[in-house]
Design an enzyme around this catalytic site. Structure first.
Site, PDB file in Angstrom:
ATOM      1  N   ASP A   1       1.012  -1.097   0.346  1.00  0.00           N
ATOM      2  CA  ASP A   1       0.120   0.103  -0.071  1.00  0.00           C
ATOM      3  C   ASP A   1       0.824   1.215  -0.204  1.00  0.00           C
ATOM      4  O   ASP A   1       1.936   0.892   0.333  1.00  0.00           O
ATOM      5  CB  ASP A   1      -0.766  -0.235   1.214  1.00  0.00           C
ATOM      6  CG  ASP A   1      -1.899   1.496   0.983  1.00  0.00           C
ATOM      7  OD1 ASP A   1      -2.381   1.227   0.021  1.00  0.00           O
ATOM      8  OD2 ASP A   1      -1.467   2.107   2.020  1.00  0.00           O
ATOM      9  N   SER A   2       0.146   2.448  -0.680  1.00  0.00           N
ATOM     10  CA  SER A   2       1.327   3.784  -0.624  1.00  0.00           C
ATOM     11  C   SER A   2       1.860   3.723   1.050  1.00  0.00           C
ATOM     12  O   SER A   2       2.685   5.006   1.023  1.00  0.00           O
ATOM     13  CB  SER A   2       0.373   5.148  -0.838  1.00  0.00           C
ATOM     14  OG  SER A   2      -0.725   4.507  -0.653  1.00  0.00           O
TER      15      SER A   2
ATOM     16  N   CYS B   1      -3.449  -0.601  -2.175  1.00  0.00           N
ATOM     17  CA  CYS B   1      -4.071   1.053  -2.701  1.00  0.00           C
ATOM     18  C   CYS B   1      -4.983   0.960  -4.378  1.00  0.00           C
ATOM     19  O   CYS B   1      -4.673   0.207  -5.139  1.00  0.00           O
ATOM     20  CB  CYS B   1      -2.429   1.849  -2.957  1.00  0.00           C
ATOM     21  SG  CYS B   1      -2.244   3.015  -3.207  1.00  0.00           S
TER      22      CYS B   1
ATOM     23  N   GLU C   1      -6.624  11.014   8.278  1.00  0.00           N
ATOM     24  CA  GLU C   1      -5.458  10.363   8.823  1.00  0.00           C
ATOM     25  C   GLU C   1      -4.837  11.321  10.301  1.00  0.00           C
ATOM     26  O   GLU C   1      -3.989  10.672  10.389  1.00  0.00           O
ATOM     27  CB  GLU C   1      -3.915  10.652   7.261  1.00  0.00           C
ATOM     28  CG  GLU C   1      -4.389   9.761   6.676  1.00  0.00           C
ATOM     29  CD  GLU C   1      -3.235   8.954   6.397  1.00  0.00           C
ATOM     30  OE1 GLU C   1      -1.783   8.959   6.688  1.00  0.00           O
ATOM     31  OE2 GLU C   1      -2.960   7.799   6.090  1.00  0.00           O
TER      32      GLU C   1
ATOM     33  N   CYS D   1     -10.929   3.790  -2.420  1.00  0.00           N
ATOM     34  CA  CYS D   1     -10.242   4.390  -1.017  1.00  0.00           C
ATOM     35  C   CYS D   1      -9.837   3.454  -0.110  1.00  0.00           C
ATOM     36  O   CYS D   1     -10.709   3.800   0.670  1.00  0.00           O
ATOM     37  CB  CYS D   1      -9.571   5.397  -1.100  1.00  0.00           C
ATOM     38  SG  CYS D   1      -8.590   6.447  -0.119  1.00  0.00           S
TER      39      CYS D   1
ATOM     40  N   HIS E   1      -9.086   4.617   3.030  1.00  0.00           N
ATOM     41  CA  HIS E   1      -9.112   5.049   4.416  1.00  0.00           C
ATOM     42  C   HIS E   1     -10.316   5.026   4.952  1.00  0.00           C
ATOM     43  O   HIS E   1     -11.013   5.353   5.376  1.00  0.00           O
ATOM     44  CB  HIS E   1      -8.996   6.379   3.793  1.00  0.00           C
ATOM     45  CG  HIS E   1      -7.032   6.076   4.479  1.00  0.00           C
ATOM     46  ND1 HIS E   1      -6.064   5.869   3.516  1.00  0.00           N
ATOM     47  CD2 HIS E   1      -6.712   7.409   4.586  1.00  0.00           C
ATOM     48  CE1 HIS E   1      -4.790   6.133   3.735  1.00  0.00           C
ATOM     49  NE2 HIS E   1      -4.819   7.134   4.816  1.00  0.00           N
TER      50      HIS E   1
END
Lengths: 265, 265
Positions: free
Chosen positions: A10-11, A73, A151, A183, A185
């Site tokens: 993942d990024s 990702c 985040e 995404c 997140h």
């Protein structure tokens, strides 16, 4: 081969939401995770740079003898998956293919896709859905401030609600019947998105689809790990701060501090 | 030597606010700018990673035979300047030293410092001010969501005001008399910060202090470029997208498209 770990990259740390789903579906599998926290986020960068970074991430895991590669990702899946497939000696699972297959099984009128600028700008979701069903109506929307807000722990309350309202109002007006959370997140704020979009809109989480398709594949190919209640999960990151540990634990939903290691690519 | 360019590096495009001030103070100087847009932001990363990236940025400019190096990025200034000085054959100007000298000339009761997590966590501003005036009261505060919001063009209106209120309320309560804008992005929202903090709080912009100290140095050392109305400014970035060009023009306040080039470090 069966005992080899599953590699997930993942990024950054968002991909831990994908690890969560894999752990649920495949509790006996060892997992090696790589989060490129020294260069996160990928979602704002060019195709060329995302490809380069994704290849470096993949090579790190391939050299660790994984039995398959998971691109957690969505931006890497959209911009880098085809390059990764060219060099990978093991099967590569990305976020888009299983999600799009799931969407095709539902009889949907209008599907929304939200993600980073990179994912949305690639039109990877739209194009893949259209291939399976040319009549599908797809509305894509980049939501660039959701990642930094999540985040920073803004997962409920005024600020995240203001951002959701700002970004998702056009999708609500379009009366979509499903929304792909493209995404890693976004599952963290699923409740707030549901609250805004209403119960009538189905939320589709690629993390669940990745885990389901990976599970099916390993079963079909007889590649499942033997039963082992002590499955190992090793987490590598390219940068490590105390804050990153906190963010990782938010995504993973459990303590991680002992099993996270810094590496250079 | 006089005709050589000034080298300026930054984690991304925010450093163009520093280029702006240098252009105003030193209109005849050639400038080479490097923005590490493939790895921006630095403000969330560890000291070790910021040092490494800063050194790579500096080496890129040093090999292009600059007469001095300017570290525009506050995070690099806080975490990487001492390493850069160790390897640089030319003088290095960072954001912190001239700003702190300016603060020392003002008889201030209580100074606020806002910046990224990296800058604030280093306590570089606090420690440098305390060295000059041990009795100074310094209140430091990280404002991590301001950078992504500004990069998304949120420079006025509801969202940026909500973020400013969220972050700066504790500083307002402390009745500070000056506030150091210790991140290259913040001058873009100076008006909104002033509006919230009130006219009584002096805003100190490191970009202006860097330009003033650089100007003084070049004059004293007889290193000013000869008068040249066609001074060259070359902008290098490590990643380039159409959005980056837009963001660059926001920071620079003028068109840039023809003079921006992508490089690998």
């Amino acid at each position: 081969m069966n005992a080899r770990p599953i590699g997930v990259f993942d990024s950054g740390l968002g991909g831990l939401t994908v690890v969560n789903e894999i752990k649920k579906a495949l509790p006996y599998e060892d997992i090696i995770y790589l989060g490129d926290t020294a260069r996160v986020p990928y979602g704002t960068r060019s195709k060329e740079v995302v490809k380069k970074f994704s290849l470096e991430d993949a090579i790190f895991l391939i050299t660790r003898k994984v039995k398959c590669l998971v691109i957690a990702c969505n931006t890497s899946s959209a911009l880098g998956a085809s390059e990764v497939r060219k060099i990978s000696p093991v099967p590569v699972f990305d976020a888009i293919s299983p999600t799009v297959k799931k969407v095709a099984t539902l009889s949907l009128r209008k599907t929304g896709v939200i993600g980073t600028r990179g994912t949305i700008g690639s039109h990877a979701y739209r194009d893949a859905i259209k291939k399976l069903n040319a009549k599908s109506k797809i509305i894509e929307l980049a939501c660039p401030l959701l990642v930094p807000a999540i985040e920073e722990g803004e997962t409920s309350g005024q600020l995240i609600r203001a951002l959701i309202r700002k970004y998702l109002t056009p999708l609500k007006k379009e009366k979509i019947d499903s929304l792909i959370l493209a995404c890693t997140h976004y599952p963290i704020i699923k409740k707030e998105i549901k609250r805004f979009m209403g119960q009538g809109v189905a939320l589709i989480d690629p993390a669940e689809e990745i885990a389901a398709s990976l599970s099916l594949y390993l079963e079909e190919k007889n590649l499942l790990a033997p039963e082992n209640p002590k499955a190992k999960r090793i987490y590598f990151v390219t940068d490590l701060t105390s804050r990153f540990i906190g963010v990782a634990e938010m995504f993973l939903g459990e303590r991680i501090s002992g099993s996270i290691k810094k590496v250079s690519l």
